[in-house]
Write a protein that holds these residues in place. Structure first.
Motif, PDB file in Angstrom:
ATOM      1  N   LEU A  90      -3.768  10.731  -6.277  1.00 43.44           N
ATOM      2  CA  LEU A  90      -2.557  10.503  -5.483  1.00 43.44           C
ATOM      3  C   LEU A  90      -1.964  11.828  -4.991  1.00 43.44           C
ATOM      4  CD1 LEU A  90      -0.937   7.652  -7.594  1.00 43.44           C
ATOM      5  CD2 LEU A  90      -1.658   7.482  -5.198  1.00 43.44           C
ATOM      6  N   CYS A  91      -2.025  12.857  -5.823  1.00 45.82           N
ATOM      7  CA  CYS A  91      -1.545  14.171  -5.384  1.00 45.82           C
ATOM      8  C   CYS A  91      -2.357  14.678  -4.192  1.00 45.82           C
ATOM      9  CB  CYS A  91      -1.629  15.180  -6.528  1.00 45.82           C
ATOM     10  SG  CYS A  91      -0.331  15.013  -7.767  1.00 45.82           S
ATOM     11  N   VAL A  92      -3.649  14.464  -4.232  1.00 45.77           N
ATOM     12  CA  VAL A  92      -4.494  14.861  -3.100  1.00 45.77           C
ATOM     13  C   VAL A  92      -4.108  14.069  -1.855  1.00 45.77           C
ATOM     14  CG1 VAL A  92      -6.856  14.864  -2.213  1.00 45.77           C
ATOM     15  CG2 VAL A  92      -6.406  15.572  -4.569  1.00 45.77           C
ATOM     16  N   PHE A  93      -3.919  12.779  -2.007  1.00 42.01           N
ATOM     17  CA  PHE A  93      -3.555  11.913  -0.874  1.00 42.01           C
ATOM     18  C   PHE A  93      -2.244  12.358  -0.236  1.00 42.01           C
ATOM     19  CE2 PHE A  93      -1.454   8.150   0.901  1.00 42.01           C
ATOM     20  CZ  PHE A  93      -2.442   7.646   1.737  1.00 42.01           C
ATOM     21  N   PHE A  94      -1.259  12.694  -1.072  1.00 42.90           N
ATOM     22  CA  PHE A  94       0.067  13.057  -0.563  1.00 42.90           C
ATOM     23  C   PHE A  94       0.255  14.561  -0.380  1.00 42.90           C
ATOM     24  CE2 PHE A  94       1.088   8.832  -2.345  1.00 42.90           C
ATOM     25  CZ  PHE A  94       1.798   8.295  -1.282  1.00 42.90           C
ATOM     26  N   ASP A  95      -0.790  15.330  -0.679  1.00 43.86           N
ATOM     27  CA  ASP A  95      -0.708  16.794  -0.606  1.00 43.86           C
ATOM     28  C   ASP A  95       0.430  17.306  -1.488  1.00 43.86           C
ATOM     29  OD1 ASP A  95      -1.521  19.319   0.200  1.00 43.86           O
ATOM     30  OD2 ASP A  95      -0.214  19.340   1.969  1.00 43.86           O
ATOM     31  N   SER A  96       0.489  16.777  -2.700  1.00 42.81           N
ATOM     32  CA  SER A  96       1.519  17.168  -3.655  1.00 42.81           C
ATOM     33  C   SER A  96       1.027  18.332  -4.508  1.00 42.81           C
ATOM     34  CB  SER A  96       1.881  15.985  -4.563  1.00 42.81           C
ATOM     35  OG  SER A  96       2.745  16.391  -5.611  1.00 42.81           O
ATOM     36  N   PRO A  97       1.770  19.453  -4.537  1.00 45.58           N
ATOM     37  CA  PRO A  97       1.310  20.610  -5.305  1.00 45.58           C
ATOM     38  C   PRO A  97       1.602  20.523  -6.795  1.00 45.58           C
ATOM     39  CG  PRO A  97       3.378  21.124  -4.225  1.00 45.58           C
ATOM     40  CD  PRO A  97       3.002  19.729  -3.792  1.00 45.58           C
ATOM     41  N   LEU A  98       2.492  19.576  -7.184  1.00 49.39           N
ATOM     42  CA  LEU A  98       2.908  19.477  -8.585  1.00 49.39           C
ATOM     43  C   LEU A  98       2.750  18.047  -9.075  1.00 49.39           C
ATOM     44  CD1 LEU A  98       4.387  20.853 -11.089  1.00 49.39           C
ATOM     45  CD2 LEU A  98       6.444  19.760 -10.188  1.00 49.39           C
ATOM     46  N   LEU A  99       2.139  17.904 -10.235  1.00 52.43           N
ATOM     47  CA  LEU A  99       2.038  16.622 -10.910  1.00 52.43           C
ATOM     48  C   LEU A  99       2.735  16.739 -12.250  1.00 52.43           C
ATOM     49  CD1 LEU A  99       0.977  13.762 -11.340  1.00 52.43           C
ATOM     50  CD2 LEU A  99      -1.233  14.744 -12.017  1.00 52.43           C
ATOM     51  N   ARG A 100       3.900  16.100 -12.358  1.00 54.50           N
ATOM     52  CA  ARG A 100       4.671  16.158 -13.605  1.00 54.50           C
ATOM     53  C   ARG A 100       4.310  14.952 -14.461  1.00 54.50           C
ATOM     54  NH1 ARG A 100       7.466  11.516 -14.833  1.00 54.50           N
ATOM     55  NH2 ARG A 100       9.361  11.828 -15.984  1.00 54.50           N
ATOM     56  N   PHE A 101       4.022  15.198 -15.735  1.00 53.60           N
ATOM     57  CA  PHE A 101       3.633  14.114 -16.637  1.00 53.60           C
ATOM     58  C   PHE A 101       4.469  14.142 -17.909  1.00 53.60           C
ATOM     59  CE2 PHE A 101      -0.265  12.272 -14.855  1.00 53.60           C
ATOM     60  CZ  PHE A 101      -0.279  11.038 -15.477  1.00 53.60           C
ATOM     61  N   VAL A 102       4.989  12.976 -18.286  1.00 56.98           N
ATOM     62  CA  VAL A 102       5.479  12.733 -19.640  1.00 56.98           C
ATOM     63  C   VAL A 102       4.277  12.254 -20.442  1.00 56.98           C
ATOM     64  CG1 VAL A 102       6.951  11.264 -21.066  1.00 56.98           C
ATOM     65  CG2 VAL A 102       7.829  12.198 -18.915  1.00 56.98           C
ATOM     66  N   ILE A 103       4.012  12.886 -21.567  1.00 53.17           N
ATOM     67  CA  ILE A 103       2.794  12.580 -22.323  1.00 53.17           C
ATOM     68  C   ILE A 103       2.797  11.156 -22.856  1.00 53.17           C
ATOM     69  CG2 ILE A 103       1.502  13.130 -24.425  1.00 53.17           C
ATOM     70  CD1 ILE A 103       2.356  16.067 -24.024  1.00 53.17           C
ATOM     71  N   ASP A 104       3.880  10.745 -23.459  1.00 51.14           N
ATOM     72  CA  ASP A 104       3.914   9.497 -24.221  1.00 51.14           C
ATOM     73  C   ASP A 104       4.246   8.282 -23.365  1.00 51.14           C
ATOM     74  OD1 ASP A 104       3.380  10.986 -26.456  1.00 51.14           O
ATOM     75  OD2 ASP A 104       5.376  10.800 -27.327  1.00 51.14           O
ATOM     76  N   ASP A 105       3.928   7.139 -23.909  1.00 51.21           N
ATOM     77  CA  ASP A 105       4.405   5.850 -23.437  1.00 51.21           C
ATOM     78  C   ASP A 105       4.714   5.041 -24.696  1.00 51.21           C
ATOM     79  OD1 ASP A 105       5.163   3.854 -21.732  1.00 51.21           O
ATOM     80  OD2 ASP A 105       3.222   3.624 -20.746  1.00 51.21           O
ATOM     81  N   ASP A 106       5.206   3.840 -24.521  1.00 48.25           N
ATOM     82  CA  ASP A 106       5.620   3.048 -25.685  1.00 48.25           C
ATOM     83  C   ASP A 106       4.480   2.860 -26.685  1.00 48.25           C
ATOM     84  OD1 ASP A 106       8.138   2.835 -24.647  1.00 48.25           O
ATOM     85  OD2 ASP A 106       7.826   0.842 -23.777  1.00 48.25           O
ATOM     86  N   ASP A 107       3.277   2.652 -26.184  1.00 48.63           N
ATOM     87  CA  ASP A 107       2.141   2.390 -27.075  1.00 48.63           C
ATOM     88  C   ASP A 107       1.070   3.467 -26.969  1.00 48.63           C
ATOM     89  OD1 ASP A 107       1.397   1.784 -24.524  1.00 48.63           O
ATOM     90  OD2 ASP A 107       0.551  -0.194 -24.972  1.00 48.63           O
ATOM     91  N   TYR A 108       1.474   4.672 -26.584  1.00 50.73           N
ATOM     92  CA  TYR A 108       0.499   5.763 -26.426  1.00 50.73           C
ATOM     93  C   TYR A 108       1.152   7.072 -26.835  1.00 50.73           C
ATOM     94  CZ  TYR A 108      -2.857   8.913 -24.139  1.00 50.73           C
ATOM     95  OH  TYR A 108      -3.777   9.895 -23.876  1.00 50.73           O
ATOM     96  N   GLN A 109       0.740   7.625 -27.970  1.00 56.30           N
ATOM     97  CA  GLN A 109       1.264   8.899 -28.460  1.00 56.30           C
ATOM     98  C   GLN A 109       0.106   9.755 -28.980  1.00 56.30           C
ATOM     99  OE1 GLN A 109       3.038   5.961 -30.071  1.00 56.30           O
ATOM    100  NE2 GLN A 109       4.227   5.910 -28.188  1.00 56.30           N
ATOM    101  N   PRO A 110      -0.614  10.416 -28.085  1.00 55.89           N
ATOM    102  CA  PRO A 110      -1.769  11.213 -28.507  1.00 55.89           C
ATOM    103  C   PRO A 110      -1.332  12.437 -29.293  1.00 55.89           C
ATOM    104  CG  PRO A 110      -1.285  11.624 -26.202  1.00 55.89           C
ATOM    105  CD  PRO A 110      -0.368  10.509 -26.633  1.00 55.89           C
TER     106      PRO A 110
END
Length: 277
Positions: A90-110
């Protein structure tokens, strides 16, 4: 450092599950608001998840961004291999230079080591496509753990999205967190807050406040992050307390809260502009 707004500048206006406004803000409204503020940076977070857009909506949004010369930054949560790959595309599609991620989700905590392995695996693609991955400090991970991840990856295409308040959830204050994470910071989430003792004196509440009127020492923070040398953008986020308890009276409270949120945004952007200029 370029100033912008976020879909989390307008959390209530975009919509919260169970408390949707009559006319929720969408990406077109956010572009219009960005331009009205005289800004050229917009971050779309996981409260308006771009991966759910159909092809026409994505194409229209991309055209709108390009026509208006806006730096679009994309945000997501749940740092799984599948989600990370999807959002890089999606970043490539929108030419977005920054991808911000929150690591966790309700059922995902690596754990820390899985995160490092995942980022190292995808790093060549980030470099090839000129995308910077910003990992947000978000409750569970302490600043030292996030710094460990950054050092283990050790590349300029991976950094920290530094939020002013989230680390309270990990028991850490902003001055301590920024002293550790400022050198890795690639994106700043400006958010003001206040801490108030409860009436019975046994405990505190943490609430959002109009930017510039709370406890965030923004002049110090901007200077600290600037010294780090890697931060390219700063976006305003807000935690606007509801005007009245949600659902009382039905329909009236969310409209009032949305109005307050818009007023806070105007004041907040004006304050940050006064500091950054």
């Amino acid at each position: 450092m370029e100033l912008g707004i976020s879909s989390f500048t307008y959390g209530w206006n975009v919509g919260v599950a169970g408390s949707m406004p009559e006319k929720p803000m969408d990406e077109t409204d956010l572009v219009r608001q960005t331009l009205d503020f005289g800004l050229a940076c917009l971050q779309i977070g996981d409260n308006l998840p771009i991966h759910t857009f159909d092809e026409d909506r994505k194409n229209n949004f991309r055209s709108l961004i390009k026509q208006n010369g806006i730096r679009l930054e994309i945000g997501a949560k749940n740092l799984s291999p599948e989600n990370l790959k999807q959002y890089i595309d999606l970043c490539v599609f929108f030419d977005s230079p920054l991808l911000r991620f929150v690591i966790d989700d309700d059922d995902y905590q690596p754990n820390t080591y899985n995160i490092i392995a995942l980022i190292k695996d995808i790093l060549p693609e980030l470099v090839e496509k000129n995308i910077v991955l910003g990992i947000e400090n978000h409750d569970r991970f302490e600043a030292q753990q996030l710094a460990y991840i950054m050092n283990a990856v050790g590349h300029r295409n991976v950094g920290i999205c530094l939020d002013c308040v989230n680390s309270i959830g990990a028991g850490e204050g902003l001055a301590y967190v920024a002293s550790i994470l400022a050198p890795y910071t690639v994106n700043l989430h400006i958010k003001d807050f206040k801490i108030s003792r409860l009436p019975h004196k046994m405990g505190f509440t943490v609430q959002g406040e109009i930017c510039g009127k709370g406890m965030t020492d923004l002049p110090w923070l901007l200077e600290t992050v600037k010294r780090g040398g890697s931060c390219k953008s700063a976006v305003l986020e807000q935690w606007v307390p509801p005007e009245v308890p949600l659902g009382v009276p039905p329909g009236d409270n969310i409209a009032a809260t949305c109005r307050k949120e818009r007023e806070w945004a105007e004041q907040g952007v004006a304050y940050i502009k006064s500091l950054m200029q």
